[in-house]
Design an enzyme around this catalytic site. Structure first.
Site: not given
Length: 386
Positions: A332, A352, A362, A365
């Site tokens: 992440r 991103r 973006n 995911h």
């Protein structure tokens, strides 16, 4: 001017004549209506210059969708076997609907089968990007593990050759990634790109080791490509084992706008270069109900919920199981803030920041919460496999 539908024999009037300034292509498509449990058949027209689409209902013999702008679809997306998303309906193209379309596009939509072998796993992203860079489109993609018997079946035409046993052993030794590549003269283009170990500018020259561990495979002819693609993506392909581990994992989805722009290979290469393991890969084209179910946790939380669903329905996307220690948090962090503008300002080296356009498109995911890592991977690599 009228056209006769090949599958039904019905004659109907063409909405517009064609000339060199206004090309219009026609395709027969099918949509599975889940609520009615019926396959509905339409004719899809694409006006290339203006990027307009229209649809005709073959059963009811009436216009289903009037001519409308649809800029997210390009001519490269339209070939036999492709799935295109139009207003969240996943339409499968079954055939060219007229002789003009067949003559103009038939040779330009040739398919071939490519395999990235176990020895080239670390270079998967570079190889996919190389294919896209010569105008080939990834139509299907799947990482899998072959048994010895399956490898023998695939290489059955090599049986009796001195290297047969070594090839079978090598191909079944670890995961392989299989791709359907689509484009004009794709068989020849991919063969040329693979090259030989003696050509340092070719894939085999850069990443291969010897005649067995030679990085990649490619179908030798168009007819062989049909057999190869049926082996890996045909009705019986569920017998082939997927490779997800469901442990120390997080989910990554490369969104349709990145896949459509030919950027998936670069994303994969960035992930591998950062030290993450990609242990499962598959291209998906899903219906709204499945995407809504997957994003359901965000329904009452994010105002962008419907836009998130619509974006993932915009075209094919690639789902991956990514593994590492503390996989969810570390990946992440590498993915970056959900708003690419913020990412480019505060964390310009994140994915991103590099591949995103706006909050919805973006780039990727990724799983948000540590407890959801395995659940999200299981959704795509276990539940949807059924």
């Amino acid at each position: 001017m009228c056209i006769r539908d090949r599958s039904t024999g019905i004659l109907f009037r063409l909405p517009m004549s064609r000339d060199e300034y206004n090309e219009r292509f026609a395709f027969n498509v099918e949509w599975y209506d889940q609520s009615a449990m019926l396959v509905r058949k339409y004719q899809l027209f694409f006006h290339a210059k203006e990027k307009l689409i229209e649809m005709f209902d073959l059963k009811n013999r009436r216009t289903f969708l009037k001519k409308t702008e649809y800029p997210s679809i390009s001519l490269a997306d339209l070939y036999i076997g492709a799935t295109v998303s139009i207003y969240s309906r996943q339409l499968k193209i079954t055939e060219f609907a007229d002789e003009y379309t067949s003559n103009k596009l038939g040779s330009k939509r040739q398919k071939t089968c490519a395999i990235v072998k176990p020895d080239a796993y670390a270079h998967l992203g570079k190889i996919v990007d190389a294919a896209c860079s010569i105008g080939l489109v990834v139509g299907e993609m799947r990482m899998l593990k072959l048994t010895k018997e399956q490898a023998e079946q695939f290489y059955s035409n090599e049986r009796g050759q001195a290297h047969f046993g070594k090839i079978v052993q090598f191909l079944s030794s670890d995961a392989v990634t299989v791709l359907e590549l689509v484009g004009e003269n794709s068989v020849h283009k991919w063969q040329d790109l693979m090259g030989s170990g003696r050509d340092q500018n070719s894939i085999r020259g850069q990443f291969g080791v010897d005649e067995v561990s030679d990085a990649v495979y490619g179908s030798s002819t168009e007819s062989q490509a049909e057999l190869d693609l049926d082996f890996f993506f045909g009705p019986d392909s569920s017998r082939l084992a997927q490779t997800a581990v469901f442990d120390n994992c997080t989910l990554c989805i490369v969104k349709p706008h990145v896949v459509g722009a030919g950027g998936a290979g670069k994303v994969i290469d960035d992930i591998l270069a950062r030290g993450f393991e990609i242990s499962a890969v598959q291209m998906f084209k899903e219906d709204r109900s499945n995407i809504e179910e997957f994003f359901e946790v965000y329904k009452e939380v994010l105002p962008d919920y419907q836009d998130m669903v619509t974006q993932l329905l915009a075209g094919p996307f690639i789902a991956m199981e990514v593994r590492a220690e503390d996989a969810v948090a570390s990946f992440r962090e590498f993915t970056g803030p959900s708003d690419p503008e913020i990412a480019r300002t505060l964390r310009p080296h994140t994915l991103r920041a590099k591949y995103g356009h706006d909050r919805i498109r973006n780039g990727l995911h990724c799983t948000d919460l540590p407890e959801d890592g395995m659940l999200e991977v299981e959704y795509f690599f276990k539940l949807l496999q059924k």
